[in-house]
Design an enzyme around this catalytic site. Sequence first.
Site, PDB file in Angstrom:
ATOM      1  N   GLU A 229       0.827  -1.208   0.000  1.00  0.00           N
ATOM      2  CA  GLU A 229       0.000   0.000   0.000  1.00  0.00           C
ATOM      3  C   GLU A 229       0.859   1.254   0.000  1.00  0.00           C
ATOM      4  OE1 GLU A 229      -3.133  -0.142  -0.431  1.00  0.00           O
ATOM      5  OE2 GLU A 229      -3.698  -2.170   0.162  1.00  0.00           O
TER       6      GLU A 229
ATOM      7  N   ASP B 142       6.156  -6.320  -1.116  1.00  0.00           N
ATOM      8  CA  ASP B 142       5.676  -7.219  -2.162  1.00  0.00           C
ATOM      9  C   ASP B 142       5.652  -8.670  -1.656  1.00  0.00           C
ATOM     10  OD1 ASP B 142       5.064  -8.617  -4.405  1.00  0.00           O
ATOM     11  OD2 ASP B 142       6.863  -8.056  -5.530  1.00  0.00           O
TER      12      ASP B 142
ATOM     13  N   TYR C 214     -15.272 -15.223 -15.886  1.00  0.00           N
ATOM     14  CA  TYR C 214     -14.601 -15.594 -14.630  1.00  0.00           C
ATOM     15  C   TYR C 214     -14.266 -17.092 -14.599  1.00  0.00           C
ATOM     16  CZ  TYR C 214     -12.827 -14.782 -10.015  1.00  0.00           C
ATOM     17  OH  TYR C 214     -11.971 -14.679  -8.951  1.00  0.00           O
TER      18      TYR C 214
HETATM   19  P1  NAD Z   1      -8.599  -6.513  -2.623  1.00  0.00           P
HETATM   20  O1  NAD Z   1      -8.120  -5.793  -3.839  1.00  0.00           O
HETATM   21  O2  NAD Z   1      -9.571  -5.819  -1.748  1.00  0.00           O
HETATM   22  O3  NAD Z   1      -7.349  -6.918  -1.682  1.00  0.00           O
HETATM   23  C1  NAD Z   1      -6.115  -7.314  -2.207  1.00  0.00           C
HETATM   24  C2  NAD Z   1      -5.071  -7.326  -1.105  1.00  0.00           C
HETATM   25  O4  NAD Z   1      -3.840  -7.808  -1.674  1.00  0.00           O
HETATM   26  C3  NAD Z   1      -4.730  -5.942  -0.503  1.00  0.00           C
HETATM   27  O5  NAD Z   1      -4.483  -6.082   0.869  1.00  0.00           O
HETATM   28  C4  NAD Z   1      -3.448  -5.554  -1.226  1.00  0.00           C
HETATM   29  O6  NAD Z   1      -2.595  -4.639  -0.501  1.00  0.00           O
HETATM   30  C5  NAD Z   1      -2.790  -6.914  -1.330  1.00  0.00           C
HETATM   31  N1  NAD Z   1      -1.769  -6.990  -2.376  1.00  0.00           N
HETATM   32  C6  NAD Z   1      -1.914  -6.874  -3.711  1.00  0.00           C
HETATM   33  N2  NAD Z   1      -0.712  -7.064  -4.324  1.00  0.00           N
HETATM   34  C7  NAD Z   1       0.184  -7.318  -3.338  1.00  0.00           C
HETATM   35  C8  NAD Z   1       1.564  -7.620  -3.326  1.00  0.00           C
HETATM   36  N3  NAD Z   1       2.285  -7.713  -4.451  1.00  0.00           N
HETATM   37  N4  NAD Z   1       2.167  -7.806  -2.122  1.00  0.00           N
HETATM   38  C9  NAD Z   1       1.467  -7.712  -0.950  1.00  0.00           C
HETATM   39  N5  NAD Z   1       0.149  -7.460  -0.918  1.00  0.00           N
HETATM   40  C10 NAD Z   1      -0.480  -7.263  -2.100  1.00  0.00           C
HETATM   41  O7  NAD Z   1      -9.134  -7.904  -3.124  1.00  0.00           O
HETATM   42  P2  NAD Z   1     -10.277  -8.911  -2.624  1.00  0.00           P
HETATM   43  O8  NAD Z   1     -11.439  -8.753  -3.519  1.00  0.00           O
HETATM   44  O9  NAD Z   1     -10.449  -8.859  -1.163  1.00  0.00           O
HETATM   45  O10 NAD Z   1      -9.602 -10.285  -3.037  1.00  0.00           O
HETATM   46  C11 NAD Z   1      -8.887 -11.105  -2.138  1.00  0.00           C
HETATM   47  C12 NAD Z   1      -9.029 -12.547  -2.576  1.00  0.00           C
HETATM   48  O11 NAD Z   1     -10.412 -12.911  -2.485  1.00  0.00           O
HETATM   49  C13 NAD Z   1      -8.607 -12.778  -4.034  1.00  0.00           C
HETATM   50  O12 NAD Z   1      -7.985 -14.009  -4.137  1.00  0.00           O
HETATM   51  C14 NAD Z   1      -9.935 -12.807  -4.766  1.00  0.00           C
HETATM   52  O13 NAD Z   1      -9.890 -13.535  -5.965  1.00  0.00           O
HETATM   53  C15 NAD Z   1     -10.809 -13.490  -3.724  1.00  0.00           C
HETATM   54  N6  NAD Z   1     -12.254 -13.296  -3.932  1.00  0.00           N
HETATM   55  C16 NAD Z   1     -12.761 -12.061  -4.173  1.00  0.00           C
HETATM   56  C17 NAD Z   1     -14.126 -11.938  -4.415  1.00  0.00           C
HETATM   57  C18 NAD Z   1     -14.756 -10.579  -4.707  1.00  0.00           C
HETATM   58  O14 NAD Z   1     -15.851 -10.547  -5.234  1.00  0.00           O
HETATM   59  N7  NAD Z   1     -14.119  -9.496  -4.358  1.00  0.00           N
HETATM   60  C19 NAD Z   1     -14.971 -13.052  -4.372  1.00  0.00           C
HETATM   61  C20 NAD Z   1     -14.422 -14.291  -4.054  1.00  0.00           C
HETATM   62  C21 NAD Z   1     -13.048 -14.412  -3.842  1.00  0.00           C
END
Ligand code: NAD
Length: 395
Positions: free
Chosen positions: A75, A111, A235
Amino acid sequence: MIIQPKVRGFICLSAHKQGCAANVAEQISYVKQNRTENAGPKNVLVIGGSTGYGLASAITAAFGYDAKTLSIFFEKPPKENKTASAGYYNAAAFQAEARNAGLQAQAINGDAFSTECKQAVIDRAKQNNETFDLVVYSLASPRRTDPQTGETFKSVLKPIGQDYTYKNLNTDKLTISDTTIEPASEEEIANTIKVMGGEDWELWIEALSKANVLSQDFQTVAYTYLGEKITWPIYGHGTIGKAKEDLDRAAATINTTTGATNARLGVLKALVTQASSAIPTMPLYLSLLYKAMKEAGTHEGCIEQISRLFIECLYSDTPRLDKDGRYRVDNFELQNDIQKQVISTWPQVTEENLYETTDYAGYRSEFLKLFGFGRSDIDYEADCDPLVELDAITL
Ligand code: NAD
């Protein structure tokens, strides 16, 4: 400074510190109200713990079970005249609230795909003289640099095998038009698996296990989405779906290596997060889904989903598992009547009736909320200092 939303397509370039803190406080309050007496995690590593489902996981572990947490995220910190990313504010607010409650809440901003980040977690665990009993893998990233080769891979959100024409809701202009996406090439499919597949999850567990910082009976869960017919072309059966299939492979490999069922996937529902709003069709699908689920009284946000995942799956004697051994909390989204309503309303949606046929208003307000905006309890005309304190190792 006065901080207002600067929305560009599916991203907002600004974030509101107090708004993000209020969102975190709301989630904490939900978890506290829904605490159970069940045994739960004690020491949790959340990879991707600053927004969306990962943040909700850290909040649930801390405030639902008094667990210690170590959150990893990537972040942007604030500057004198520039806001931090929303995740940075969320992480700061979570840490402050957790520490106020006497809970250990540590953070690494770096990262997660790098070897350096894995080593930093191991060093921290050794310094604390602690082992993790739960590792949550909740990364969503458009790119990944392979730690061994230094090569950077980019993921794509494309169909596989054939074009896909879909009804596209442009959330900037509020226009609806047919948009066609070309199918992904073999290379794009492979790159998406490299970024969002299971390789990095395996590397994490392997590194933590070798360093002896996992408890004997540790659990690890990676989050995934399966969805239904209407989202499959882009998807489930698209490039991201292929990457998610690779998580199943990774779970099986981890379990074979450890000789126990330590790794499972957690199948979650579709929700507005920074990651999902970038997926074609999702703004319209979510607007329809929210309407259907709110009418049925089954609508849930990240915190309700993760709270159920912990209570009904991870820490239940009778977890809800599917035939492939995945935890399921997407059950309400996939109910027949909900999917039927979404599918039957989909063709009727026009620019003119968007607000009546769908819950676009709810979608929009959830989107702005991700960045701390649109809350009635925050005065967005008031001066707001963008700086915030966060105790994190920065890599
Ligand atoms: P999000 O974008 O809200 O969160 C992503 C997180 O990953 C953040 O904390 C970000 O800082 C971190 N991040 C990204 N790149 C990074 C890196 N290189 N190093 C360290 N941290 C990093 O996403 P989300 O929607 O909460 O998704 C999280 C998981 O849940 C994913 O695997 C997604 O596929 C899954 N998911 C999401 C949904 C949805 O509808 N949003 C539904 C089912 C499953």
